[in-house]
Design an enzyme around this catalytic site. Structure first.
Site, mmCIF file in Angstrom:
data_model
loop_
_atom_site.group_PDB
_atom_site.id
_atom_site.type_symbol
_atom_site.label_atom_id
_atom_site.label_comp_id
_atom_site.label_asym_id
_atom_site.label_seq_id
_atom_site.Cartn_x
_atom_site.Cartn_y
_atom_site.Cartn_z
ATOM 1 N N LYS A 144 -8.558 2.982 9.812
ATOM 2 C CA LYS A 144 -7.342 2.950 10.636
ATOM 3 C C LYS A 144 -7.385 4.143 11.575
ATOM 4 O O LYS A 144 -7.478 5.291 11.125
ATOM 5 C CB LYS A 144 -6.092 3.038 9.763
ATOM 6 C CG LYS A 144 -5.671 1.709 9.188
ATOM 7 C CD LYS A 144 -4.307 1.839 8.550
ATOM 8 C CE LYS A 144 -3.883 0.539 7.910
ATOM 9 N NZ LYS A 144 -2.610 0.678 7.177
ATOM 10 N N GLU A 186 -0.499 11.688 -1.622
ATOM 11 C CA GLU A 186 -1.343 10.495 -1.478
ATOM 12 C C GLU A 186 -2.195 10.284 -2.735
ATOM 13 O O GLU A 186 -2.511 9.156 -3.082
ATOM 14 C CB GLU A 186 -2.241 10.608 -0.240
ATOM 15 C CG GLU A 186 -1.495 10.683 1.090
ATOM 16 C CD GLU A 186 -0.943 9.335 1.577
ATOM 17 O OE1 GLU A 186 -1.088 8.322 0.872
ATOM 18 O OE2 GLU A 186 -0.352 9.318 2.678
ATOM 19 N N LYS A 228 -9.227 3.549 -2.785
ATOM 20 C CA LYS A 228 -9.003 3.146 -1.389
ATOM 21 C C LYS A 228 -10.100 2.184 -0.951
ATOM 22 O O LYS A 228 -9.831 1.162 -0.311
ATOM 23 C CB LYS A 228 -8.953 4.372 -0.485
ATOM 24 C CG LYS A 228 -8.820 3.966 0.973
ATOM 25 C CD LYS A 228 -7.763 4.671 1.712
ATOM 26 C CE LYS A 228 -7.473 3.959 3.032
ATOM 27 N NZ LYS A 228 -6.721 4.747 3.952
ATOM 28 N N ARG A 242 -3.961 -4.515 1.226
ATOM 29 C CA ARG A 242 -4.023 -3.160 1.791
ATOM 30 C C ARG A 242 -2.628 -2.570 1.977
ATOM 31 O O ARG A 242 -2.459 -1.346 1.952
ATOM 32 C CB ARG A 242 -4.796 -3.155 3.119
ATOM 33 C CG ARG A 242 -4.988 -1.747 3.648
ATOM 34 C CD ARG A 242 -6.059 -1.628 4.683
ATOM 35 N NE ARG A 242 -6.158 -0.249 5.139
ATOM 36 C CZ ARG A 242 -7.131 0.235 5.862
ATOM 37 N NH1 ARG A 242 -8.121 -0.550 6.235
ATOM 38 N NH2 ARG A 242 -7.139 1.502 6.229
ATOM 39 N N HIS A 249 5.818 4.570 1.779
ATOM 40 C CA HIS A 249 5.713 4.889 3.204
ATOM 41 C C HIS A 249 6.881 4.377 4.043
ATOM 42 O O HIS A 249 7.152 4.936 5.107
ATOM 43 C CB HIS A 249 4.387 4.360 3.775
ATOM 44 C CG HIS A 249 3.204 5.225 3.424
ATOM 45 N ND1 HIS A 249 2.822 5.458 2.127
ATOM 46 C CD2 HIS A 249 2.330 5.919 4.196
ATOM 47 C CE1 HIS A 249 1.763 6.243 2.115
ATOM 48 N NE2 HIS A 249 1.444 6.538 3.357
ATOM 49 N N HIS A 253 8.366 7.117 6.390
ATOM 50 C CA HIS A 253 8.383 7.082 7.858
ATOM 51 C C HIS A 253 9.786 7.330 8.400
ATOM 52 O O HIS A 253 9.964 8.006 9.418
ATOM 53 C CB HIS A 253 7.803 5.760 8.363
ATOM 54 C CG HIS A 253 6.307 5.676 8.169
ATOM 55 N ND1 HIS A 253 5.628 4.492 8.112
ATOM 56 C CD2 HIS A 253 5.385 6.642 7.991
ATOM 57 C CE1 HIS A 253 4.336 4.737 7.916
ATOM 58 N NE2 HIS A 253 4.167 6.045 7.841
ATOM 59 N N HIS A 267 3.799 14.769 5.979
ATOM 60 C CA HIS A 267 3.642 13.347 5.636
ATOM 61 C C HIS A 267 3.497 13.133 4.129
ATOM 62 O O HIS A 267 4.200 12.298 3.536
ATOM 63 C CB HIS A 267 2.431 12.765 6.389
ATOM 64 C CG HIS A 267 2.153 11.338 6.026
ATOM 65 N ND1 HIS A 267 2.990 10.305 6.399
ATOM 66 C CD2 HIS A 267 1.160 10.767 5.307
ATOM 67 C CE1 HIS A 267 2.512 9.166 5.930
ATOM 68 N NE2 HIS A 267 1.403 9.418 5.254
#
Ligand code: GLY
Length: 371
Positions: A144, A186, A228, A242, A249, A253, A267
């Site tokens: 990404k 994460e 991942k 995915r 998130h 966000h 983040h």
């Protein structure tokens, strides 16, 4: 010892190497990809000051020369102005279709440089050398790439897989404790979404990992990258599984937007708080047991991570305004919000049609606890 995780994506397959001292061996790792012994490095000023000489030496040891562009550090770099600057700089450096761009930094640099590589001459190869924990376990793997738009984060971009990822565990020692713990958001996410055993490992070993235990760090990075890679191999372009990687998130966000994408909330901190909120919503909707949200919050606190809305300094908008901010999330489909919820620790799923009254009450209670 170097660990290798192979991301088996057919003609876009690549290896993620995880070890101490990889930057010093970057030339030997990258040289097999090169048609000519020269790379263009995109980095930021903070990483350049700490590590660019080591990378230059590591490349030179195998006869590879480099030219480098150091962008300002921080999320505000990840927009059109610095992206345009980067693409034009790469063209000025006469980077050809067969050359390799190196993204040397955290998530901002990896995403921006990867996107520049995706569009430069309709696509050149790139190597990720992630220098933050967050980038090592998440953003450098999976292809990404992109930049932020005024309308929201990561709304402009492309899928463009790297040709190689070099995760040098030793650079994690130069991160501030806050940066490292943000990246842990994460890491714990992987346990929560798909591996209860890894979550249990983190409950035992997380504090030592946060305190600097190198073997624990190497294991946590490897297990995160393996998870991942497994998900990306199943669903490269996020048509299904995915999306599970986005646990926490949707909340994150909205919180990042409310706090201005800056120092108030990193983040990974938003991901940790978002995961705790996602488990709370899951429990209220009857998907997981009452113990699960408490166990999630206990583990985040044990690691010294931000856990609750109360851990965010300064003003926050009310629950309704946060829900409006969630509407900018990439997971919005047919105008409806999608959440990643959980049936238990290690068992996340994509949930459509979530009762927004429950989301609103979980947010309102979290905001009220801020006093
Ligand atoms: N960071 C989420 C993903 O790569 O899909």
């Amino acid at each position: 010892m170097t660990e290798t995780v192979h991301v088996a994506l057919g003609d876009r397959a690549y290896d993620v190497r995880i070890a101490e001292g990889l930057i010093g061996r970057a030339g030997a790792e990258i040289a097999p990809l090169l048609r000519r012994p020269r790379v263009a490095v995109i980095t930021d000023e903070t990483v350049a000051a700490l590590h660019l000489d080591a990378l230059r030496d590591g490349l030179a040891a195998s006869g590879v020369t480099m030219t480098a562009l150091a962008l300002p550090a921080g999320e505000s770099t990840k927009g059109w102005p610095q992206f345009t600057r980067t693409v034009e700089w790469l063209l000025d450096q006469k980077i050809e279709r067969s050359d390799v761009v190196v993204a040397f930094g955290g998530g901002v640099i990896g995403d921006l440089a990867g996107f520049a590589a995706a569009v430069l001459r309709r696509g050149v190869r790139f190597v990720q050398i992630p220098t933050s924990l967050l980038a090592q376990v998440d953003s450098s793997v999976g292809g990404k790439t992109g930049i932020n738009a005024p309308q929201g984060k990561n709304l402009i971009g492309a899928f463009h897989q790297p040709s190689l990822v070099l995760a040098d565990i030793s650079v994690l020692g130069t991160l501030t404790p806050r940066d490292f713990l943000a990246g842990c958001g994460e890491v714990v996410k992987y346990g929560m979404l798909g591996d209860a055993g890894f979550f249990g490992w983190l409950e035992k070993n997380g504090p030592a990992m946060a305190a600097g235990d190198r073997a624990a760090r190497a294991y946590a990075v490897r297990r995160s990258v393996e998870m991942k890679a497994e998900i990306v191999i199943r669903d490269e372009t996020e048509q299904g599984d995915r999306a599970l990687l986005n646990l926490g998130h949707t909340f994150c966000h909205a919180l990042e937007s409310a706090t201005g994408y800056g120092d108030r909330l990193m983040h990974g901190e938003g991901v940790a708080i978002g995961c705790a909120l996602a488990f709370e919503v899951s429990q209220r909707l009857g998907f997981c047991s009452q113990e699960d949200p408490s166990r999630v919050r206990a583990m985040l606190k044990l690691m010294g991570m931000k856990t609750d809305l109360a851990d965010i300094d300064g003003d926050l908008p009310d629950a309704d305004a946060l829900i409006v901010l969630m509407g900018q999330d990439k997971k919005v489909q047919d105008g409806k919000l999608r959440f990643i919820l959980a049936r238990g620790i290690g068992d996340a799923f994509v949930a459509d049609g979530v009762d927004m009254a429950v989301v609103r009450s979980v947010l309102a209670e979290g905001l009220a606890a801020r006093g």
